[in-house]
Design a protein around this motif. Structure first.
Motif, PDB file in Angstrom:
ATOM      1  N   LYS A 178       0.612 -10.624   9.819  1.00 50.88           N
ATOM      2  CA  LYS A 178      -0.244  -9.553   9.920  1.00 50.88           C
ATOM      3  C   LYS A 178       0.347  -8.491   9.297  1.00 50.88           C
ATOM      4  O   LYS A 178      -0.662  -7.712   8.778  1.00 50.88           O
ATOM      5  CB  LYS A 178      -0.549  -9.462  11.187  1.00 50.88           C
ATOM      6  N   SER A 179       1.568  -8.118   9.520  1.00 54.83           N
ATOM      7  CA  SER A 179       2.218  -6.906   8.664  1.00 54.83           C
ATOM      8  C   SER A 179       1.857  -7.164   7.166  1.00 54.83           C
ATOM      9  O   SER A 179       1.487  -6.047   6.484  1.00 54.83           O
ATOM     10  CB  SER A 179       3.381  -6.845   8.787  1.00 54.83           C
ATOM     11  N   LEU A 180       2.179  -8.244   6.802  1.00 58.17           N
ATOM     12  CA  LEU A 180       2.169  -8.453   5.389  1.00 58.17           C
ATOM     13  C   LEU A 180       0.540  -8.390   4.877  1.00 58.17           C
ATOM     14  O   LEU A 180       0.534  -7.802   3.954  1.00 58.17           O
ATOM     15  CB  LEU A 180       2.606  -9.845   4.769  1.00 58.17           C
ATOM     16  N   GLU A 181      -0.206  -8.921   5.717  1.00 56.56           N
ATOM     17  CA  GLU A 181      -1.690  -8.872   5.309  1.00 56.56           C
ATOM     18  C   GLU A 181      -2.151  -7.637   5.340  1.00 56.56           C
ATOM     19  O   GLU A 181      -2.769  -6.838   4.202  1.00 56.56           O
ATOM     20  CB  GLU A 181      -2.518  -9.790   6.215  1.00 56.56           C
ATOM     21  N   GLY A 182      -1.668  -6.849   6.142  1.00 55.37           N
ATOM     22  CA  GLY A 182      -2.284  -5.491   6.621  1.00 55.37           C
ATOM     23  C   GLY A 182      -1.819  -4.480   5.576  1.00 55.37           C
ATOM     24  O   GLY A 182      -2.581  -3.884   4.813  1.00 55.37           O
ATOM     25  N   SER A 183      -0.490  -4.517   5.100  1.00 53.01           N
ATOM     26  CA  SER A 183      -0.083  -3.575   4.196  1.00 53.01           C
ATOM     27  C   SER A 183      -0.331  -3.800   2.961  1.00 53.01           C
ATOM     28  O   SER A 183      -0.689  -2.902   1.732  1.00 53.01           O
ATOM     29  CB  SER A 183       1.608  -3.556   4.401  1.00 53.01           C
ATOM     30  N   SER A 184      -0.683  -5.218   2.565  1.00 52.27           N
ATOM     31  CA  SER A 184      -1.130  -5.578   1.123  1.00 52.27           C
ATOM     32  C   SER A 184      -2.497  -4.803   0.994  1.00 52.27           C
ATOM     33  O   SER A 184      -2.791  -4.273   0.052  1.00 52.27           O
ATOM     34  CB  SER A 184      -1.102  -6.939   1.059  1.00 52.27           C
TER      35      SER A 184
ATOM     36  N   ILE B 143      -3.968  -2.490   2.557  1.00 51.08           N
ATOM     37  CA  ILE B 143      -3.990  -1.116   2.666  1.00 51.08           C
ATOM     38  C   ILE B 143      -3.430  -0.301   1.499  1.00 51.08           C
ATOM     39  O   ILE B 143      -4.239   0.678   0.814  1.00 51.08           O
ATOM     40  CB  ILE B 143      -3.312  -0.423   3.845  1.00 51.08           C
ATOM     41  N   LEU B 144      -2.579  -0.935   0.662  1.00 50.22           N
ATOM     42  CA  LEU B 144      -1.884  -0.426  -0.221  1.00 50.22           C
ATOM     43  C   LEU B 144      -2.883  -0.770  -1.610  1.00 50.22           C
ATOM     44  O   LEU B 144      -3.119   0.213  -2.542  1.00 50.22           O
ATOM     45  CB  LEU B 144      -0.506  -1.250  -0.567  1.00 50.22           C
TER      46      LEU B 144
ATOM     47  N   ARG C   9      -1.300  -5.537  11.350  1.00 49.96           N
ATOM     48  CA  ARG C   9      -2.046  -5.107  10.302  1.00 49.96           C
ATOM     49  C   ARG C   9      -2.710  -3.688   9.828  1.00 49.96           C
ATOM     50  O   ARG C   9      -3.070  -3.328   8.999  1.00 49.96           O
ATOM     51  CB  ARG C   9      -3.097  -6.190   9.725  1.00 49.96           C
TER      52      ARG C   9
ATOM     53  N   LEU D 183       4.437  -5.947  -3.884  1.00 52.49           N
ATOM     54  CA  LEU D 183       3.075  -5.747  -4.491  1.00 52.49           C
ATOM     55  C   LEU D 183       3.171  -4.645  -5.480  1.00 52.49           C
ATOM     56  O   LEU D 183       2.593  -4.949  -6.481  1.00 52.49           O
ATOM     57  CB  LEU D 183       2.118  -5.122  -3.406  1.00 52.49           C
TER      58      LEU D 183
END
Lengths: 333, 333
Positions: free
Chosen positions: A237-243, A245-246, B215, B246
């Motif tokens: 979820k950290s990965l998904e979220g940061s991708s 948002i970025l 996320r 990314l």
């Protein structure tokens, strides 16, 4: 021909989206026959809009469903739900695999009650494929949430099953496996990681490279990353979220003025390429690996793209006969 | 005037980089006096290149150091190391705060042995500031790795201290706090998250909004996110890793042809803005909140940008007298 049972009821976006995905996807796989499990009327209505050759599907009507807002108890309470029925069809071998986007907890419980585990495997894990920086390379990450608490034997089981999956479905001859941890040294982490490190190191079936930090997950350096369900869920979820948002921030910045917008337009394809590559909707299916049946979970808020990704993964698993290969291996692990 | 003890020895990039950062940063804070702790010769050499007004620093010479490759035992073994000495200077109140980039485990142990904990606080946590999608808004995330295993009382303590920090240093009047978890429902997570949810909900000092998924960490929705050190470390590294990968992928894609390169050049500023915003080097300092002294850890591979970020945070903490405010509050929490 092989049959996939497709619970069209569970997702947040309704039956029509699920049928649309099926009608688009089915053209890509000649051997595929779909069994739509759900509300007959809704399915038929959607099929008037998104047509599918009548030789390639059937409808298994149900009256109830367990969606994202359901609970684990619904598996007992809703015996006529599409989720329970699709699991029963799989158990009875009337279908070769199944897909649902309904409540995860109910799906996990239902899979264990109805399908049972593969002999020699104590716990099943959710195993999605993670897109990576390396072209066409995905990494298997498991467990990402089927089990809140695991022991080292569970993690070893995940590694063994994922190794077979990687070999048979992804065609990686000697898949490299790491343990997700907060540092690379073998003394890092909680007791679980320390014990799992020992278990993974000493098993000859696993090509174990050691610990891996979460910042490397998307790097594509390895084929399999092993973790407990709580940690895996957190990392994913950290990965998904940061991708997400970025990418949003870049979009915001590039459209903040008219001139920037015009300039950015000419690079639209490039952004699209990166954003497609890491779009988790293209990887929204997770196999519940370890139960006695090919049972896939699609994201609760699956859209057409997500459903198609899960259909693709499910077909790949069936076409490569991965369940039987894991079962054959399970005795010799 | 206030004094910050600056262990220039611990980082992977050497003394010169640390001194360069100090010489650039010191111009921005008139009240700051730096005590360089480390190898006298190396410090003096670096100072010939990066000049600092001699009224604004002193050198505390040491003969040993504990770098990233050190261990927790070095705190006992290396009594003359720059890390031990800077902690002792803080304990003796000869300085108002300290910074090191040396081995984390040694730093945590040393801080507990030499400084001790604030009365009423059982465990200290590493608390970095996380950049967010909202302009000029940072979120406090703790613990990110000082404690592998925490209980709900520890998490409550982190929330209380972070609330004071947010109020006093970041000037947020009623900081909103969430608990990092794998779902928003209060029944989610392991036993720790369930118990922490109860503890945080029932404490009147905490403005607790409930659980938050990983996320959302970068979204800037809240001021404080509470977690145990293992989970926090995992989440933070996932964020850092995916952001970095990314941005690299976008760069690769945008420089894959000459034409794309030319087009991308015109948007360089826009990319730079986003990449600066989420660059963790701009937020590389973490306060070890809960020990009896303002003790900051900078990233082991700190470069000039990272050191300056940590210096900035340390000055902010001193100028706002945050330690005494936490200590005063600790009795009444």
């Amino acid at each position: 021909m092989y049959k996939i049972g497709y619970d069209v009821m569970g997702s947040d976006n309704g039956v029509e989206v699920a049928i649309q995905a099926a009608s688009e996807f089915i053209k890509t796989r000649k051997e595929l026959f779909l069994v739509f499990v759900g509300n007959e009327e809704e399915i038929k209505t959607a099929l008037t809009k998104y047509k599918i050759d009548s030789n390639r599907f059937s409808i298994y009507p149900t009256t109830e469903f367990i969606d994202m807002h359901g609970s684990i108890m619904d598996i007992r309470r809703k015996r006529n739900s599409s989720m329970v029925k699709v699991l029963e069809l799989l158990k009875a071998k009337e279908i070769d695999a199944m897909i649902t986007a309904g409540n995860s907890a109910a799906f996990i419980a239902g899979s264990h009650f109805i399908l049972g585990e593969i002999e020699g495997i104590k716990r099943a894990g959710f195993m999605p494929t993670i897109p990576t920086a390396i072209k066409n390379k995905v990494t298997l990450l498991l467990d990402v949430g089927a089990n809140m608490e695991c022991d080292e034997e569970d993690l070893l089981g995940f590694a063994k099953m994922a190794t077979v999956y990687s070999q048979e479905v992804l065609k990686v001859s000697n898949p490299q496996t790491t343990l997700l941890n907060i540092g690379v040294e073998e003394t890092k982490g909680t007791l679980l990681q320390k014990e799992a490190f020992k278990a993974l190191s000493s098993d000859p079936f696993i090509n174990f490279l050691g610990n891996m930090e979460a910042r490397e997950i998307l790097s594509g350096q390895v084929d399999i990353i092993i973790t407990d369900g709580y940690t895996g869920n957190m990392a994913l979820k950290s990965l998904e979220g940061s991708s997400k948002i970025l990418m949003n921030e870049i979009k915001k910045e590039l459209t903040s003025s008219f001139i920037k917008k015009i300039k950015a337009l000419t690079l639209k394809k490039s952004f699209k390429a990166v954003s497609e590559k890491f779009d988790y909707k293209n990887h929204s299916g997770a196999l519940l690996i370890g139960v006695d049946g090919i049972a896939f979970k699609s994201h609760g808020s699956s859209d057409v793209k997500s459903w198609k990704a899960t259909l693709r993964m499910t077909c790949d698993a069936v076409e490569n006969d991965v369940l039987n290969k894991i079962k054959r291996k399970a005795g010799n692990f």
